[in-house]
Design an enzyme around this catalytic site. Structure first.
Site, PDB file in Angstrom:
ATOM      1  N   GLY A 197      -0.283  -0.364   5.363  1.00  0.00           N
ATOM      2  CA  GLY A 197       0.249  -1.332   6.309  1.00  0.00           C
ATOM      3  C   GLY A 197       0.168  -0.797   7.721  1.00  0.00           C
ATOM      4  CD  GLN A 231       2.383   1.760  12.513  1.00  0.00           C
ATOM      5  OE1 GLN A 231       2.292   0.787  11.781  1.00  0.00           O
ATOM      6  NE2 GLN A 231       2.291   3.000  12.073  1.00  0.00           N
ATOM      7  CB  CYS A 237       5.078   6.141   9.011  1.00  0.00           C
ATOM      8  SG  CYS A 237       4.811   5.078  10.440  1.00  0.00           S
ATOM      9  CG  LEU A 238      -1.117   4.836   8.794  1.00  0.00           C
ATOM     10  CD1 LEU A 238      -1.983   3.610   9.052  1.00  0.00           C
ATOM     11  CD2 LEU A 238      -1.916   5.937   8.122  1.00  0.00           C
ATOM     12  CG  HIS A 270       7.154   1.349   6.615  1.00  0.00           C
ATOM     13  ND1 HIS A 270       7.442   2.673   6.368  1.00  0.00           N
ATOM     14  CD2 HIS A 270       6.303   1.337   7.673  1.00  0.00           C
ATOM     15  CE1 HIS A 270       6.782   3.414   7.250  1.00  0.00           C
ATOM     16  NE2 HIS A 270       6.086   2.632   8.054  1.00  0.00           N
ATOM     17  CD  GLU A 271       3.664  -1.428   8.032  1.00  0.00           C
ATOM     18  OE1 GLU A 271       3.658  -1.340   9.267  1.00  0.00           O
ATOM     19  OE2 GLU A 271       3.350  -0.472   7.295  1.00  0.00           O
ATOM     20  CG  HIS A 280       6.411   0.151  12.291  1.00  0.00           C
ATOM     21  ND1 HIS A 280       6.543   1.304  13.023  1.00  0.00           N
ATOM     22  CD2 HIS A 280       5.823   0.527  11.122  1.00  0.00           C
ATOM     23  CE1 HIS A 280       6.061   2.335  12.322  1.00  0.00           C
ATOM     24  NE2 HIS A 280       5.627   1.887  11.162  1.00  0.00           N
TER      25      HIS A 280
HETATM   26 NI    NI Z   1       4.798   2.994   9.593  1.00  0.00          NI
END
Ligand code: NI
Length: 154
Positions: free
Chosen positions: A46, A51, A88-89, A130-131, A134
């Site tokens: 995701g 991000q 998380c990226l 999670h997304e 963000h």
């Molecule tokens: Ni993330």
């Protein structure tokens, strides 16, 4: 399409509340395509627009069943509780066990501006929470004790 640079923890854009998308333009469509490509290039499940440095309420998710695009998503129902590992990226090399709702119902617009409703369980429920976090400036590290942050290899 283009692979975009992923913003890392410490960048203030990750802490801002993202703005709702008011109109889906060609620019929005291109951003969504680039986000999907960036998610796949980074081997993520995701990605949220902040991000990639864009403070708009857009997320893309793929938990192995093809890409899902959510614009202005809202969780309208959540149920149960489950603890599982997540990363998380924007926080490379780290992971943690995070408590999340086991099932969530999300209402959003898709990339065509149509209202959609998604019921996610397990891994999809986790990705949705999670997304969407963000978009509210929340990272998973906010939901755990500092001591519980693990290295990816652990
Ligand atoms: Ni993330």
């Amino acid at each position: 399409m283009a692979v975009l640079e992923i913003v890392k923890i410490g960048d203030p854009i990750l802490r801002q509340k993202a703005s709702p998308v008011t109109k889906i333009t060609k620019k929005t469509t291109k951003l969504i395509q680039d986000m999907i490509e960036t998610m796949y290039a980074a081997d993520g499940a995701g990605l949220a627009a902040p991000q990639v440095g864009v403070s708009l309420q857009i997320v893309v998710i793929d938990v192995g069943e093809g890409p899902i695009v959510l614009i202005n998503p809202k969780i309208i129902e959540s149920e149960g509780e489950i603890i599982d590992v997540e990363g998380c990226l924007s926080i490379p090399g780290k992971k943690a066990y995070v408590k999340r709702a086991a099932q969530v119902t999300v209402v959003a617009l898709n990339e065509k501006g149509k209202t959609i409703r998604i019921v996610g369980e397990d891994y999809l429920a986790r990705a949705l929470q999670h997304e969407i976090d963000h978009l509210n400036g929340i990272l998973y590290v906010d939901l755990i004790d500092e001591d519980d942050l693990l290295d990816e290899g652990e």
